[in-house]
Design a protein around this motif. Structure first.
Motif, short mmCIF file in Angstrom:
data_model
loop_
_atom_site.label_atom_id
_atom_site.label_comp_id
_atom_site.label_asym_id
_atom_site.label_seq_id
_atom_site.Cartn_x
_atom_site.Cartn_y
_atom_site.Cartn_z
N GLN A 230 -12.78 -8.67 11.43
CA GLN A 230 -13.97 -8.29 12.00
C GLN A 230 -13.73 -6.77 12.16
OE1 GLN A 230 -16.73 -9.75 12.66
NE2 GLN A 230 -16.09 -11.88 12.62
N HIS A 231 -12.45 -6.30 12.36
CA HIS A 231 -12.60 -4.70 12.47
C HIS A 231 -12.81 -4.21 11.13
CE1 HIS A 231 -10.05 -1.20 13.02
NE2 HIS A 231 -9.52 -1.24 11.96
N MET A 232 -12.24 -4.82 10.03
CA MET A 232 -12.56 -4.14 8.75
C MET A 232 -13.95 -4.06 8.63
SD MET A 232 -9.27 -5.92 6.77
CE MET A 232 -9.67 -5.61 4.96
N ILE A 310 -11.61 -2.23 2.58
CA ILE A 310 -10.41 -3.17 2.24
C ILE A 310 -8.91 -2.24 2.92
CG2 ILE A 310 -10.91 -4.09 0.03
CD1 ILE A 310 -9.61 -1.76 -1.52
N HIS A 311 -9.35 -1.41 3.90
CA HIS A 311 -8.32 -0.40 4.41
C HIS A 311 -7.21 -1.24 5.06
CE1 HIS A 311 -10.40 -0.69 8.19
NE2 HIS A 311 -9.10 -0.44 8.86
N ASP A 312 -7.43 -2.24 5.56
CA ASP A 312 -6.33 -3.02 6.35
C ASP A 312 -5.88 -4.04 5.73
OD1 ASP A 312 -5.68 -0.97 8.44
OD2 ASP A 312 -6.91 -1.99 9.82
N ILE A 313 -6.38 -4.09 4.57
CA ILE A 313 -6.05 -5.42 3.56
C ILE A 313 -4.27 -5.75 3.59
CG2 ILE A 313 -5.51 -4.40 1.49
CD1 ILE A 313 -8.09 -6.90 1.01
N HIS A 322 -4.19 -2.88 15.01
CA HIS A 322 -3.66 -2.09 16.13
C HIS A 322 -3.72 -0.62 15.68
CE1 HIS A 322 -1.10 -0.36 19.11
NE2 HIS A 322 -0.40 0.25 17.95
N GLU A 323 -4.68 0.27 16.11
CA GLU A 323 -4.81 1.59 15.62
C GLU A 323 -4.77 2.61 16.87
OE1 GLU A 323 -5.19 1.57 12.41
OE2 GLU A 323 -5.91 -0.57 12.27
N GLY A 324 -4.11 3.25 16.67
CA GLY A 324 -4.01 4.79 17.75
C GLY A 324 -3.10 4.29 18.99
N TYR A 360 -3.55 6.37 3.22
CA TYR A 360 -3.68 7.60 4.17
C TYR A 360 -4.25 7.45 5.41
CZ TYR A 360 -1.85 11.50 1.28
OH TYR A 360 -0.98 12.59 0.57
N HIS A 361 -4.72 6.48 5.68
CA HIS A 361 -5.43 6.30 6.77
C HIS A 361 -4.95 6.36 8.40
CE1 HIS A 361 -5.01 2.04 6.70
NE2 HIS A 361 -5.21 1.83 8.08
N HIS A 362 -3.58 6.77 8.42
CA HIS A 362 -2.85 6.87 9.56
C HIS A 362 -1.81 8.11 9.34
CE1 HIS A 362 -3.89 3.13 11.31
NE2 HIS A 362 -3.62 2.40 10.27
FE LIG Z 1 -7.85 -0.22 10.68
#
Ligand SMILES: [Fe+2]
Ligand SMILES: [Fe+2]
Length: 475
Positions: A230-232, A310-313, A322-324, A360-362
């Motif tokens: 759901q987050h993705m 697909i960023h958290d695939i 869990h972000e941030g 690269y998203h973190h």
């Molecule tokens: Fe994410």
């Protein structure tokens, strides 16, 4: 045996996980039986061999037993489906909330698997059926785009379901592909890649036409059940809507001029920290955005949105998104970036941009709070090329980032913002109360811009206007 078929020894498969025996027994799995003396092979069902000798794969006779790489890939997805539906005690023990003691989970109650119930249905489908269902969803989105007027609720619901299923299908198929050799995996995922990109193209047309569809964001949040998928889904649709907003803004307004005029007063100090070797006078908007701030071409738009989808695939089903929140089982969570990047890069023909977005998203402009997955690579590059200098902050193209000319990649900087915003405003989070949009924006400014230089200040200002205009459209 044909040399073109990749095979995996059955002995090795069962040694790695004896639970596979149940899946092999319940599905009509063909086993390749190789006669060691003659080199000839024949195919027999696992069950027939097992009924004759329930340890046949361990015998040291004249036969050796294998599964083809493709059969093994499909088997792995069935195995995960069986494991998820069983939800045995190992699932609960692996979940961070059970071991970390931070969560409110009742002891003995199974944790909600991160991919949700719909994932089981998708895992049970053969890969070819998954692609067919994605193509049908794309057709549905195209038909909706062609018809006017469109009912907001119908559009929203179609977008949410199509993107959720696309994320699930990508996860399920990539999981199987990870068991294959790279070239075979790329063939295995080729129709998935093409269909996903078509779906993303159709989604982006519909989202661009409905950016301020007030139902969209309400439904995204209402449909949330706190799972990774759901987050993705939300990050993908919100990210697409933001890119469309950004494009409209830089193409039709005088925003770039306004940013240039206010740069010294509002932004220069922020970028001086990031580019300390650049003379203050030389630090302009053009130094922040490599080759100048501009709109995103359509092809990049689609590749980047695919990366968002697909960023958290790489997240394991048992690890909640869990972000941030850097204190939370960090070593486990950090792993998803590496797994996602490696699998997209080596097992699919997705554009490299999409793989890099997952990796690269973190990074957070190299802040120690970022995962630093590429820090070692860039360090090595700098060692070999001591004269290389990161003279720009954000690049729209890949090369300046990989060649140590720019600190960050535009779509990854956008994704960082969308990602954090989504996680802190999601009402289904277990570990803290959801923030209102205004609370989230205030927190992000304080924590991610003022206290640390993690997200980009200019992109964040544009994102804040986007959120506020959405709220106005809703009221
Ligand atoms: Fe994410
Ligand atoms: Fe992530």
């Amino acid at each position: 045996m044909s040399e073109k078929i990749s095979v995996v020894p059955l002995r090795k498969i069962i040694a790695s996980n004896s639970g596979f025996i149940n899946v092999l027994l319940h599905e009509a799995v063909p086993v390749v039986c190789l006669n060691k003396a003659t080199g000839k092979n024949r195919s027999m069902h696992f069950k027939a061999l097992y009924d004759n000798n329930n340890r046949f794969w361990l015998e040291n006779g004249s036969w050796e037993y294998f599964l083809t790489g493709e059969v093994f890939a499909n088997l792995s997805t069935s195995w995960e489906a069986a494991r998820l539906s069983a939800r045995g005690p190992d699932e609960g023990a692996a979940a961070p909330e059970s071991s970390g003691g931070a969560g409110p989970e009742t002891e003995g109650e199974p944790a909600l698997p991160g991919f949700g119930k719909e994932y089981e249905a998708i895992l049970a489908m053969p890969p070819v059926e998954r692609v067919k269902s994605m193509n049908a969803a794309t057709k549905g989105l195209d038909e909706l785009a062609a018809h006017k007027p469109r009912e907001a609720e119908v559009v929203t619901s179609a977008l949410v379901v199509a993107s959720r299923d696309a994320a699930l299908i990508n996860r399920a198929t990539l999981l199987g592909a990870m068991q294959l050799a790279d070239e075979e995996a790329k063939k295995h995922t080729q129709s998935l890649v093409s269909s996903t990109q078509e779906l993303v193209r159709s989604t982006s047309q519909l989202v661009t036409a409905s950016i301020f569809n007030d139902e969209l964001m309400n439904t995204l949040v209402a449909k949330s059940n706190g799972t990774v998928i759901q987050h993705m889904t939300r990050v993908f649709l919100n990210g697409l809507a933001f890119l469309a907003y950004y494009n409209a803004l830089v193409s039709t307004s005088s925003i770039i001029n306004k940013l240039r005029l206010s740069f010294e007063k509002k932004y220069r100090d922020f970028y001086r920290v990031l580019l300390p070797h650049v003379n203050a006078e030389a630090l302009t908007l053009e130094r922040v955005f490599c080759k100048g701030m501009r709109a995103i071409p359509e092809d990049d738009f689609v590749s980047w949105a695919t990366g968002f989808l697909i960023h958290d695939i790489g997240k394991a089903a048992a690890v909640e998104y869990h972000e941030g929140e850097s204190e939370y089982k960090r070593d486990v969570v950090v792993e998803h970036v590496k797994v996602g990047y490696t699998s997209v890069m080596t097992k699919t023909n997705y554009p490299r941009d999409a793989a890099l977005i997952t990796g690269y998203h973190h990074e957070y402009y190299g802040d120690p709070g970022g995962y630093g997955y590429f820090r070692a690579y860039l360090g090595r590059y700098k060692k070999i090329n001591p004269n290389a200098r990161q003279d720009f902050c954000i690049t729209y193209e890949l090369e300046p980032m990989l060649d140590y000319h720019a600190l960050a990649y535009f779509p990854a900087k956008v994704l960082e913002i969308i990602d954090v915003y989504d996680s802190v405003t999601d009402p289904n989070r277990k570990y803290r109360k959801a923030m209102t949009p205004e609370e989230a924006l205030a927190m992000m400014r304080e924590e991610f811009i003022e206290k640390h230089h993690k997200i980009d200040i200019i992109l964040f200002d544009i994102f804040s206007s986007f959120v506020r205009e959405q709220l106005e459209a809703r009221s």
